[in-house]
Design a protein around this motif. Structure first.
Motif, PDB file in Angstrom:
ATOM      1  N   UNK A 201      -0.867  21.588 -30.980  1.00 19.50           N
ATOM      2  CA  UNK A 201      -0.927  22.180 -29.638  1.00 19.50           C
ATOM      3  C   UNK A 201       0.006  23.386 -29.612  1.00 19.50           C
ATOM      4  N   UNK A 202      -0.573  24.558 -29.384  1.00 24.20           N
ATOM      5  CA  UNK A 202       0.107  25.831 -29.604  1.00 24.20           C
ATOM      6  C   UNK A 202       0.334  26.539 -28.273  1.00 24.20           C
ATOM      7  N   UNK A 203       1.501  27.136 -28.129  1.00 22.89           N
ATOM      8  CA  UNK A 203       1.800  27.899 -26.925  1.00 22.89           C
ATOM      9  C   UNK A 203       2.368  29.271 -27.246  1.00 22.89           C
ATOM     10  N   UNK A 204       1.664  30.314 -26.808  1.00 25.98           N
ATOM     11  CA  UNK A 204       2.133  31.704 -26.873  1.00 25.98           C
ATOM     12  C   UNK A 204       2.429  32.192 -28.285  1.00 25.98           C
ATOM     13  N   UNK A 205       1.470  31.998 -29.181  1.00 24.46           N
ATOM     14  CA  UNK A 205       1.530  32.648 -30.488  1.00 24.46           C
ATOM     15  C   UNK A 205       1.037  34.082 -30.330  1.00 24.46           C
ATOM     16  N   UNK A 206       1.726  35.023 -30.937  1.00 23.10           N
ATOM     17  CA  UNK A 206       1.407  36.447 -30.778  1.00 23.10           C
ATOM     18  C   UNK A 206       0.162  36.796 -31.584  1.00 23.10           C
ATOM     19  N   UNK A 207      -0.961  36.964 -30.898  1.00 23.27           N
ATOM     20  CA  UNK A 207      -2.215  37.406 -31.500  1.00 23.27           C
ATOM     21  C   UNK A 207      -2.853  38.420 -30.563  1.00 23.27           C
ATOM     22  N   UNK A 208      -3.953  39.022 -31.003  1.00 25.57           N
ATOM     23  CA  UNK A 208      -4.665  39.963 -30.133  1.00 25.57           C
ATOM     24  C   UNK A 208      -5.127  39.282 -28.848  1.00 25.57           C
ATOM     25  N   UNK A 209      -5.511  38.007 -28.925  1.00 26.87           N
ATOM     26  CA  UNK A 209      -6.026  37.296 -27.755  1.00 26.87           C
ATOM     27  C   UNK A 209      -4.949  37.050 -26.708  1.00 26.87           C
ATOM     28  N   UNK A 210      -3.688  37.031 -27.124  1.00 28.42           N
ATOM     29  CA  UNK A 210      -2.608  36.716 -26.182  1.00 28.42           C
ATOM     30  C   UNK A 210      -1.729  37.922 -25.869  1.00 28.42           C
ATOM     31  N   UNK A 211      -2.148  39.106 -26.287  1.00 27.13           N
ATOM     32  CA  UNK A 211      -1.300  40.291 -26.132  1.00 27.13           C
ATOM     33  C   UNK A 211      -0.976  40.599 -24.666  1.00 27.13           C
ATOM     34  N   UNK A 212      -1.876  40.252 -23.747  1.00 32.22           N
ATOM     35  CA  UNK A 212      -1.643  40.551 -22.331  1.00 32.22           C
ATOM     36  C   UNK A 212      -0.456  39.802 -21.759  1.00 32.22           C
ATOM     37  N   UNK A 213      -0.060  38.711 -22.412  1.00 34.11           N
ATOM     38  CA  UNK A 213       1.058  37.926 -21.899  1.00 34.11           C
ATOM     39  C   UNK A 213       2.376  38.694 -21.952  1.00 34.11           C
ATOM     40  N   UNK A 214       2.442  39.696 -22.813  1.00 33.81           N
ATOM     41  CA  UNK A 214       3.671  40.476 -22.914  1.00 33.81           C
ATOM     42  C   UNK A 214       3.882  41.335 -21.660  1.00 33.81           C
ATOM     43  N   UNK A 215       2.788  41.760 -21.041  1.00 33.42           N
ATOM     44  CA  UNK A 215       2.909  42.620 -19.862  1.00 33.42           C
ATOM     45  C   UNK A 215       2.889  41.833 -18.561  1.00 33.42           C
ATOM     46  N   UNK A 216       2.302  40.649 -18.577  1.00 35.97           N
ATOM     47  CA  UNK A 216       2.318  39.830 -17.374  1.00 35.97           C
ATOM     48  C   UNK A 216       1.118  38.915 -17.287  1.00 35.97           C
ATOM     49  N   UNK A 217       1.347  37.653 -16.968  1.00 38.65           N
ATOM     50  CA  UNK A 217       0.278  36.669 -16.844  1.00 38.65           C
ATOM     51  C   UNK A 217       0.514  35.867 -15.576  1.00 38.65           C
ATOM     52  N   UNK A 218      -0.561  35.431 -14.932  1.00 37.14           N
ATOM     53  CA  UNK A 218      -0.468  34.717 -13.665  1.00 37.14           C
ATOM     54  C   UNK A 218       0.272  33.397 -13.839  1.00 37.14           C
ATOM     55  N   UNK A 219       1.264  33.168 -12.972  1.00 34.73           N
ATOM     56  CA  UNK A 219       2.033  31.936 -12.979  1.00 34.73           C
ATOM     57  C   UNK A 219       1.540  31.005 -11.866  1.00 34.73           C
ATOM     58  N   UNK A 220       2.029  29.769 -11.895  1.00 33.80           N
ATOM     59  CA  UNK A 220       1.569  28.782 -10.915  1.00 33.80           C
ATOM     60  C   UNK A 220       1.957  29.141  -9.492  1.00 33.80           C
ATOM     61  N   UNK A 221       3.026  29.932  -9.322  1.00 32.72           N
ATOM     62  CA  UNK A 221       3.449  30.325  -7.978  1.00 32.72           C
ATOM     63  C   UNK A 221       2.759  31.588  -7.480  1.00 32.72           C
ATOM     64  N   UNK A 222       1.782  32.084  -8.246  1.00 34.73           N
ATOM     65  CA  UNK A 222       1.021  33.256  -7.842  1.00 34.73           C
ATOM     66  C   UNK A 222       1.589  34.569  -8.319  1.00 34.73           C
ATOM     67  N   UNK A 223       2.758  34.554  -8.948  1.00 36.37           N
ATOM     68  CA  UNK A 223       3.356  35.777  -9.455  1.00 36.37           C
ATOM     69  C   UNK A 223       2.801  36.139 -10.827  1.00 36.37           C
ATOM     70  N   UNK A 224       2.884  37.420 -11.172  1.00 35.95           N
ATOM     71  CA  UNK A 224       2.608  37.878 -12.533  1.00 35.95           C
ATOM     72  C   UNK A 224       3.944  38.042 -13.234  1.00 35.95           C
ATOM     73  N   UNK A 225       4.048  37.493 -14.443  1.00 34.87           N
ATOM     74  CA  UNK A 225       5.302  37.584 -15.180  1.00 34.87           C
ATOM     75  C   UNK A 225       5.021  37.639 -16.669  1.00 34.87           C
ATOM     76  N   UNK A 226       5.750  38.475 -17.414  1.00 35.56           N
ATOM     77  CA  UNK A 226       5.640  38.462 -18.873  1.00 35.56           C
ATOM     78  C   UNK A 226       6.211  37.162 -19.423  1.00 35.56           C
TER      79      UNK A 226
END
Length: 267
Positions: A201-226
Motif C-alpha cells: 500500500x503506497x502513498x505519495x510516490x513521486x511519479x508523473x501520475x502524482x506530480x500535481x500533488x506537489x502544487x496542491x491536492x484537495x484535502x478533506x477540509x476542502x482546502x488545496x495543499x501541497x
C-alpha cells in the motif's frame, strides 16, 4: 557460478511504479529463497497498454544491465484474451513464472463529485484496478499451480486508499479496498500450492501520475495543499524485498509512504 534466473511479470510497466520496480528487479534482484551456491537474477516481462513506453522501460533496463532478459508484451489487462496472451508468451519463453507484480491501475477522473460521476468512469476504474488485477492474478495462479517446482508469488499494488479515502475518489477507493479482499483470498487459496500473495500500500510516490500533488491536492477540509513526496525507488526496493523472501515467508501487507504526508490523521 551459474546464474539462476527467476521470472517476473510486471503490469503497468511503461511508467511510474511499474517501471521503477521492473528496473529494480532486472538490475539488482536476488532471491533469498535460492541456494547460496547460485547467483540468481531476474528476467522481466513488461506488460502495459503502450508498446512505445514498454520499449522505453526495456531500454533503461538494458542500459543498466546489458545482458538483461526483457520481454515486452503490450497488454490491456481488462481484456481476458490479452491477459491470456501475456502469460502464454511468458510461458513459451521461460517455461515458468515466479513473480507477478499486479500493478496496472488508474485513478479515474479527478475533481468529480460522487453524485456527478458517470457510470462509464466508474466502470473504467473497476475494470482496470479490480477486474484487471483478478484476470492477471488468475492467469499467474494457474501457471504457478501447474509448473514444477510448484509455486510462486503475487504482489498486488494496493494504496493507502485501501485504508482511508481522499475526497471525490469513490471508484479508486472502492477498488483498492476490494483489492485487499482479493489479496487475502489469494493468500488462503494459494496455500496448498506454495503460492504466496502480499499487498503493498503506497502513498505519495513521486511519479508523473502524482506530480500535481506537489502544487496542491484537495484535502478533506476542502482546502488545496501541497503534499510531501517520496522517491519511487523506495517503493521499488520494498517490492524487491517482498519478492526475495522464500515462499515459506510472506509480507502480507506493507505500507510505504512519504513520512509527512496526511495519512495518519487524514480527515
Amino acid at each position: 557460478m551459474n546464474a539462476v534466473v527467476r521470472i517476473a511479470v510486471v503490469t503497468g510497466a511503461g511508467s511510474g511504479i511499474g517501471r521503477s520496480v521492473a528496473l529494480e528487479l532486472a538490475r539488482t534482484g536476488q532471491n533469498a529463497a535460492l541456494s547460496s551456491s547460485a547467483t540468481p537474477t531476474w528476467a522481466v516481462a513488461l506488460a502495459g497498454r503502450r508498446s512505445e513506453t514498454l520499449e522505453e522501460t526495456a531500454a533503461l533496463i538494458r542500459a543498466a544491465r546489458p545482458d538483461a532478459d526483457v520481454l515486452c508484451v503490450p497488454t490491456d489487462v481488462t481484456d481476458p484474451e490479452a491477459v491470456t496472451a501475456l502469460f502464454s508468451a511468458v510461458r513459451e519463453r521461460h517455461g515458468r513464472l515466479d513473480l507477478l507484480f499486479n500493478n496496472a491501475g488508474t485513478f479515474g477522473p479527478g475533481g468529480v463529485r460522487f453524485e456527478d460521476l458517470p457510470y462509464s468512469a466508474w466502470r473504467k476504474v473497476v475494470d482496470t484496478n479490480l477486474t484487471g488485477a483478478f484476470l492477471c492474478a488468475q492467469a499467474a495462479f494457474r501457471q504457478m499451480k501447474e509448473q514444477a517446482p510448484q509455486g510462486g508469488r503475487i504482489i498486488n499494488n494496493g494504496s493507502i486508499s485501501a485504508h482511508a479515502p481522499r475526497p471525490n475518489s469513490a471508484p479508486y477507493t472502492a477498488t483498492k479496498h476490494a483489492l485487499t479482499g482479493l489479496t487475502k483470498s489469494l493468500s488462503l487459496d494459494g496455500r496448498p500450492y506454495s503460492i504466496a500473495c502480499g499487498q503493498i500500500d503506497i502513498g505519495n510516490a513521486a511519479t508523473d501520475m502524482t506530480s500535481a500533488m506537489r502544487s496542491g491536492v484537495l484535502q478533506a477540509n476542502g482546502e488545496l495543499a501541497p503534499e510531501p513526496m517520496m522517491d519511487v525507488g523506495d517503493v521499488a526496493r520494498t517490492v524487491r524485498h517482498m519478492a526475495e523472501l522464500p515462499l515459506a515467508a510472506n509480507v502480507q501487507f506493507a505500507t510505504v509512504l512519504a513520512t509527512n504526508m496526511p495519512f495518519i490523521g487524514r480527515g
